[in-house]
Design a protein around this motif. Structure first.
Motif, PDB file in Angstrom:
ATOM      1  N   LYS A  61     -34.621 -28.080  -0.797  1.00  0.00           N
ATOM      2  CA  LYS A  61     -35.155 -27.436  -1.954  1.00  0.00           C
ATOM      3  C   LYS A  61     -34.215 -26.183  -1.999  1.00  0.00           C
ATOM      4  O   LYS A  61     -33.816 -25.448  -1.071  1.00  0.00           O
ATOM      5  CB  LYS A  61     -36.636 -27.260  -1.670  1.00  0.00           C
ATOM      6  CG  LYS A  61     -37.470 -28.337  -1.780  1.00  0.00           C
ATOM      7  CD  LYS A  61     -37.580 -28.994  -2.735  1.00  0.00           C
ATOM      8  CE  LYS A  61     -38.493 -30.070  -2.740  1.00  0.00           C
ATOM      9  NZ  LYS A  61     -38.580 -30.964  -3.975  1.00  0.00           N
ATOM     10  N   TYR A  62     -34.206 -25.720  -3.259  1.00  0.00           N
ATOM     11  CA  TYR A  62     -33.820 -24.355  -3.632  1.00  0.00           C
ATOM     12  C   TYR A  62     -34.323 -23.367  -3.252  1.00  0.00           C
ATOM     13  O   TYR A  62     -35.631 -23.265  -3.351  1.00  0.00           O
ATOM     14  CB  TYR A  62     -33.293 -24.324  -5.231  1.00  0.00           C
ATOM     15  CG  TYR A  62     -32.412 -25.320  -5.856  1.00  0.00           C
ATOM     16  CD1 TYR A  62     -30.814 -25.301  -5.852  1.00  0.00           C
ATOM     17  CD2 TYR A  62     -32.835 -26.459  -6.181  1.00  0.00           C
ATOM     18  CE1 TYR A  62     -30.139 -26.109  -6.308  1.00  0.00           C
ATOM     19  CE2 TYR A  62     -32.075 -27.545  -6.996  1.00  0.00           C
ATOM     20  CZ  TYR A  62     -30.663 -27.460  -6.828  1.00  0.00           C
ATOM     21  OH  TYR A  62     -29.843 -28.136  -7.429  1.00  0.00           O
ATOM     22  N   ILE A  63     -33.834 -22.167  -3.006  1.00  0.00           N
ATOM     23  CA  ILE A  63     -34.608 -21.243  -2.411  1.00  0.00           C
ATOM     24  C   ILE A  63     -34.029 -19.774  -3.002  1.00  0.00           C
ATOM     25  O   ILE A  63     -32.726 -19.661  -3.207  1.00  0.00           O
ATOM     26  CB  ILE A  63     -34.735 -20.953  -0.970  1.00  0.00           C
ATOM     27  CG1 ILE A  63     -33.348 -20.700  -0.208  1.00  0.00           C
ATOM     28  CG2 ILE A  63     -35.623 -22.008  -0.253  1.00  0.00           C
ATOM     29  CD1 ILE A  63     -33.334 -20.541   1.491  1.00  0.00           C
ATOM     30  N   GLY A  64     -34.559 -18.723  -2.990  1.00  0.00           N
ATOM     31  CA  GLY A  64     -34.088 -17.341  -3.210  1.00  0.00           C
ATOM     32  C   GLY A  64     -33.700 -17.276  -4.628  1.00  0.00           C
ATOM     33  O   GLY A  64     -34.360 -17.779  -5.624  1.00  0.00           O
ATOM     34  N   THR A  96     -37.009 -17.166  -6.388  1.00  0.00           N
ATOM     35  CA  THR A  96     -37.494 -15.782  -6.872  1.00  0.00           C
ATOM     36  C   THR A  96     -36.930 -15.413  -8.004  1.00  0.00           C
ATOM     37  O   THR A  96     -37.713 -14.925  -8.903  1.00  0.00           O
ATOM     38  CB  THR A  96     -37.176 -14.645  -5.832  1.00  0.00           C
ATOM     39  OG1 THR A  96     -35.858 -14.761  -5.522  1.00  0.00           O
ATOM     40  CG2 THR A  96     -38.007 -14.889  -4.449  1.00  0.00           C
ATOM     41  N   ASN A  97     -35.871 -15.954  -8.375  1.00  0.00           N
ATOM     42  CA  ASN A  97     -35.252 -15.627  -9.800  1.00  0.00           C
ATOM     43  C   ASN A  97     -34.235 -16.707 -10.152  1.00  0.00           C
ATOM     44  O   ASN A  97     -33.454 -17.276  -9.049  1.00  0.00           O
ATOM     45  CB  ASN A  97     -34.258 -14.105  -9.354  1.00  0.00           C
ATOM     46  CG  ASN A  97     -33.922 -13.669 -10.901  1.00  0.00           C
ATOM     47  OD1 ASN A  97     -34.529 -13.861 -11.830  1.00  0.00           O
ATOM     48  ND2 ASN A  97     -32.724 -13.530 -10.763  1.00  0.00           N
ATOM     49  N   CYS A 115     -42.825 -23.605  -9.279  1.00  0.00           N
ATOM     50  CA  CYS A 115     -41.951 -22.449  -8.782  1.00  0.00           C
ATOM     51  C   CYS A 115     -42.950 -21.102  -8.525  1.00  0.00           C
ATOM     52  O   CYS A 115     -42.749 -20.405  -9.313  1.00  0.00           O
ATOM     53  CB  CYS A 115     -40.646 -22.254  -9.610  1.00  0.00           C
ATOM     54  SG  CYS A 115     -39.329 -23.594  -9.383  1.00  0.00           S
ATOM     55  N   ARG A 116     -43.585 -21.236  -7.578  1.00  0.00           N
ATOM     56  CA  ARG A 116     -44.887 -20.248  -7.570  1.00  0.00           C
ATOM     57  C   ARG A 116     -44.229 -18.744  -7.482  1.00  0.00           C
ATOM     58  O   ARG A 116     -44.989 -17.745  -7.792  1.00  0.00           O
ATOM     59  CB  ARG A 116     -45.694 -20.639  -6.355  1.00  0.00           C
ATOM     60  CG  ARG A 116     -46.646 -21.875  -6.545  1.00  0.00           C
ATOM     61  CD  ARG A 116     -47.237 -22.317  -5.270  1.00  0.00           C
ATOM     62  NE  ARG A 116     -47.900 -23.555  -5.456  1.00  0.00           N
ATOM     63  CZ  ARG A 116     -49.226 -23.510  -6.147  1.00  0.00           C
ATOM     64  NH1 ARG A 116     -49.768 -22.415  -6.439  1.00  0.00           N
ATOM     65  NH2 ARG A 116     -49.860 -24.755  -6.304  1.00  0.00           N
ATOM     66  N   LYS A 117     -43.009 -18.505  -7.110  1.00  0.00           N
ATOM     67  CA  LYS A 117     -42.660 -17.086  -6.820  1.00  0.00           C
ATOM     68  C   LYS A 117     -41.495 -16.466  -7.696  1.00  0.00           C
ATOM     69  O   LYS A 117     -41.244 -15.646  -7.861  1.00  0.00           O
ATOM     70  CB  LYS A 117     -41.967 -17.050  -5.492  1.00  0.00           C
ATOM     71  CG  LYS A 117     -42.872 -17.099  -4.238  1.00  0.00           C
ATOM     72  CD  LYS A 117     -42.218 -16.825  -2.978  1.00  0.00           C
ATOM     73  CE  LYS A 117     -43.393 -16.885  -1.901  1.00  0.00           C
ATOM     74  NZ  LYS A 117     -42.585 -16.493  -0.458  1.00  0.00           N
ATOM     75  N   LEU A 118     -41.412 -17.403  -8.854  1.00  0.00           N
ATOM     76  CA  LEU A 118     -40.551 -17.213 -10.139  1.00  0.00           C
ATOM     77  C   LEU A 118     -41.139 -16.190 -10.768  1.00  0.00           C
ATOM     78  O   LEU A 118     -42.284 -16.654 -11.327  1.00  0.00           O
ATOM     79  CB  LEU A 118     -40.086 -18.557 -11.032  1.00  0.00           C
ATOM     80  CG  LEU A 118     -39.405 -18.238 -11.907  1.00  0.00           C
ATOM     81  CD1 LEU A 118     -37.715 -18.043 -11.324  1.00  0.00           C
ATOM     82  CD2 LEU A 118     -39.058 -19.628 -12.646  1.00  0.00           C
ATOM     83  N   SER A 119     -40.697 -15.017 -11.020  1.00  0.00           N
ATOM     84  CA  SER A 119     -41.637 -13.921 -11.836  1.00  0.00           C
ATOM     85  C   SER A 119     -40.809 -13.823 -13.233  1.00  0.00           C
ATOM     86  O   SER A 119     -41.792 -13.379 -14.074  1.00  0.00           O
ATOM     87  CB  SER A 119     -41.621 -12.750 -10.947  1.00  0.00           C
ATOM     88  OG  SER A 119     -39.903 -12.181 -10.933  1.00  0.00           O
TER      89      SER A 119
END
Length: 753
Positions: A61-64, A96-97, A115-119
């Motif tokens: 999975k992709y991260i960060g 995250t982005n 993508c729960r942390k994508l703001s």
């Protein structure tokens, strides 16, 4: 295996082997089309110019923070990144982005799901479509910028983006998908671009902080539940093109107080405004044909309802528990009202049913205990199911059309009402009853005022505008309080004895449309001095002006054909009568006893004159008869008339009159009148003292006047259809007036006093 013994099995094995080889080749091809560069997986979408790839998912999975390049090298080729593939970042809950390049044109289905942390995310300007479920469950997505080329937003695209506060839909977007922003619970600002045509089902449902919405004029369809459960939505601008409001479109918008439905609206679904407890008024446009089930149920603040003139059906419980509605007009188009449609409208005091209502469902008005009156304009009583008017008092007035009273008194459900009656409408002191619905017409039945009665052409009553079409028989009989009557041009009928014995009636204006005047309509109106009859009137009925002793002049219309029995008998003040050329028959006693009548002109079409028609018209000093053939006379037509007075007849008919029954009794038959009139015109007053009016001619008509010796004493060319001629300098006597236009001609005898 023996191939000869098992040929069928051999063929099947061969096919399976070929399929296996094809599958291996396809897998190898797919592997060859996918690659990873700088940690991002790609799938080649075009291996020919232009070379393109899409971002795709990978096993890890992709991260960060992710930055996707606009171009990527693979082998010896440079590929442009044009899309985010289906499921590319699905369940990448640690991203995250993400930065997307301007080359991206499409974002696929489920691309960023969960993508729960994508703001935040900025959709580049070249992106045209966002696929279904693209950002669903991005719980922390708070900021979204949509590119200017975007044309459609897929179903569920931003569903459950709980932190999204505002969104601006670009001007190129035409479609917002089902559930696109469902449960964006703090979304408070939405700007919708000027090209959106369709807003999908539940597109903005449960957006709890949304307060206002303004739709562009391009929107035609608002899907099922599109804005339902938007608790803080107070006002909505629907634009001027919406045609469809789906089921539950604004269901449970508990703060919605103001909405205007555009005239383009054709369809309203069920529960469309269910439980909109702040909604105060609604105007249903004329193109809507049905109001869906539960459409306005529990709209407890709704106090004003206008139902469009094309609605045919009102659905089950459509307005139930609308506690503040006090009055209702059901238009003529409505044919059926569903079960419980207005149940528990506890403040409803009056209702008007239009002419087409044929069935009312059970419990439709159950619990409407404040009802004070019901009006039903259907000629036939509508069919009532069980308990339609349970809790409604049966002693209140039930107003129906006059001709329908007996039917309602015997109809199931309706006969339970004990006060069934027809309405008497008092409009400014004039009394009316309704004579028909569509066309909406009323009949005058009397008055409560005195003096001049100026009857209007129409009146307004209970939502309807009614044309004043008739005066009822005996409407003003024996009324000595009125001195003048003015009828509107809408009135066509005056009933029998309508103004009988109105002893102080001096002036009457009949308007331009009356074509029926009943028997004895103005009999014994002994102060009436003059009457002008309108052109549509073809017959003066029996006794119409009998004993109108002050009547001095009567002007006949140019379409009159019959003067009835005793029509003017006893009109002792009439001094001149000119029967127009249109009249064919004068009935018995028509002018008997008109003792002041001195000059009589009988038109060219009169063929019969009834008994005693001019008997005892002792003041007659001359008769002009324009008929070539002497009219047939019944018994004693001119009894009591001096037989030495001059009788002027057409030149070619002189001998016929000298030998005709009763005409031959006159000693002084004279000629000088030309026949073959082809212009139908009138002259008045006749006799004349100074100014004579010639009416009914065409411009450029030649008018000539001759004395009885045939000498022309006056001529002119008319420039209008009505002219005045000055007779003041002429000597007393009889003159011949001729009119000629394009080989057509007409003639009249004029008496100068």
């Amino acid at each position: 295996m023996n191939k000869k013994n098992n040929p069928l099995i051999f063929k099947k094995l061969k096919k399976l082997y070929l399929l296996f080889l094809i599958s291996i080749l396809c897998i190898n091809s797919i592997i060859a089309q996918s690659f990873i560069a700088n940690g991002i997986a790609y799938n080649i979408t075009s291996s020919e110019t232009p070379f393109t790839v899409e971002v795709t998912k990978k096993e890890q999975k992709y991260i960060g923070a992710i930055k996707i390049p606009e171009e990527i090298m693979h082998g010896e080729k440079t590929y442009t990144v044009t899309s985010i593939g289906n499921e590319a970042f699905q369940y990448c809950s640690s991203i995250t982005n993400i930065e997307l390049p301007n080359s991206i044109q499409h974002i696929g289905e489920l691309a960023f799901m969960n993508c729960r942390k994508l703001s935040q995310i900025e959709i580049p300007d070249n992106v045209k479509t966002i696929g279904n479920n693209a950002f669903i469950y991005c719980h922390e997505l708070a900021k979204v910028s949509l590119g200017s080329s975007l044309t459609s937003i897929g179903d569920n695209a931003f569903r459950y983006c709980y932190l999204l506060e505002n969104i601006e839909i670009p001007d190129q977007v035409t479609y917002i998908g089902d559930l696109a922003f469902h449960s964006c619970s703090i979304l408070s600002s939405v700007k919708i671009g000027k090209s959106v045509v369709t807003i999908g089902g539940d597109a903005f449902s449960s957006c709890k902080e949304l307060t206002t919405i303004q739709l562009p004029n391009t929107v035609k369809t608002i899907g099922d539940g599109a804005f339902r459960n938007c608790d803080k939505l107070t006002s909505v601008g629907l634009g001027d093109s919406v045609e469809t409001l789906g089921d539950m479109a604004f269901d449970n918008c508990i703060s919605l107080s103001n909405i205007t439905l555009p005239n383009t609206l054709k369809y309203m679904g069920g529960s469309v405004f269910y439980n909109c407890i702040a909604l105060e008024s609604i105007n249903i446009p004329d193109l809507v044909q049905s109001i869906g089930y539960y459409a306005f149920e529990r709209c407890s603040s709704l106090n004003s309802v206008t139902i469009g003139k094309s609605v045919k059906s009102i659905g089950q419980e459509a307005f139930s528990e609308c506690e503040k509605i006090s009055s209702l007009i059901i238009p003529n188009s409505v044919e059926s009202i569903g079960i419980g449609a207005f149940a528990q409208c506890t403040n409803l005091t009056s209702i008007v049913f239009g002419k087409s209502i044929s069935s009312i469902g059970q419990n439709a008005f159950r619990g409407c205990h404040s009802m004070q009156e019901i009006t039903c304009y259907s000629i036939d009583p509508p069919r009532l199911d069980w308990w339609v008017f349970t809790d409604v008092s049966k002693t209140i007035p039930l107003y129906v059309l006059r001709q329908s009273i007996d039917a309602y008194k015997s109809a199931t459900g309706w006969k339970d009402f004990t006060n069934i009656q027809y309405e008497i409408i008092n409009d400014n002191g004039i009394l009316y009853v309704i004579s028909s619905i569509e066309p909406n017409e009323v009949t005058v039945i009397g008055t409560e005022i005195s003096g001049k009665i100026d009857i209007p052409s129409e009146i307004a009553h209970k939502y309807y505008d009614f044309k004043v079409a008739s005066i009822e028989a005996e409407a003003f009989k024996d009324n000595n309080q009125i001195d003048e009557i003015v009828l509107p041009n809408t009135t066509t009928t005056i009933g029998e004895r309508a103004f009988y014995n109105c002893g102080n009636l001096e002036k009457v204006s009949l308007g331009s449309s009356v074509d029926i005047v009943g028997v004895s309509a103005f009999e014994k109106c002994n102060k009436l001095t003059s009457v002008q009859l309108p052109d549509p009137l073809e017959e003066i009925a029996s006794n119409t002006f009998k004993d109108c002793s002050s009547l001095t002049s009567i002007e006949f219309g140019m379409t009159l054909t019959t003067i009835g029995n005793s029509a003017f008998v006893g009109c002792i003040s009439i001094n001149s009568i000119e029967i127009p050329n249109s009249v064919k028959s004068i009935k018995g006693k028509a002018f008997e006893g008109c003792i002041e009548l001195s000059n009589l002109t009988i038109g060219s079409s009169v063929s019969s004159i009834g008994y005693y028609a001019f008997k005892n018209c002792t003041g007659l000093s001359s008769i002009i008869c324009l008929s070539i053939t002497p009219p047939n006379l019944s018994s004693d037509v001119f009894g009591g008339v001096d037989k030495t007075i001059p009788v002027y007849v057409p030149t070619e008919s002189f001998t016929d009159y000298q030998t005709a029954d009763q005409w031959k009794d006159f000693f002084n038959i004279k000629t000088g009148i030309e026949s073959n009139n082809t212009i139908n015109f009138i002259v008045y007053p006749n006799p004349v003292i100074d100014m004579l009016v010639v009416d009914g001619i065409l411009p450029d008509t030649q008018i000539s006047i001759y004395d009885m010796r045939g000498k022309q004493i006056y001529t002119r060319i008319s420039k209008t259809t009505k002219v005045q001629l000055d007779f003041s300098s002429f000597y007393k006597g009889v003159y011949i007036l001729k009119v000629e236009e394009n080989k057509k001609k007409g003639v009249a005898l004029v008496v100068k006093n």
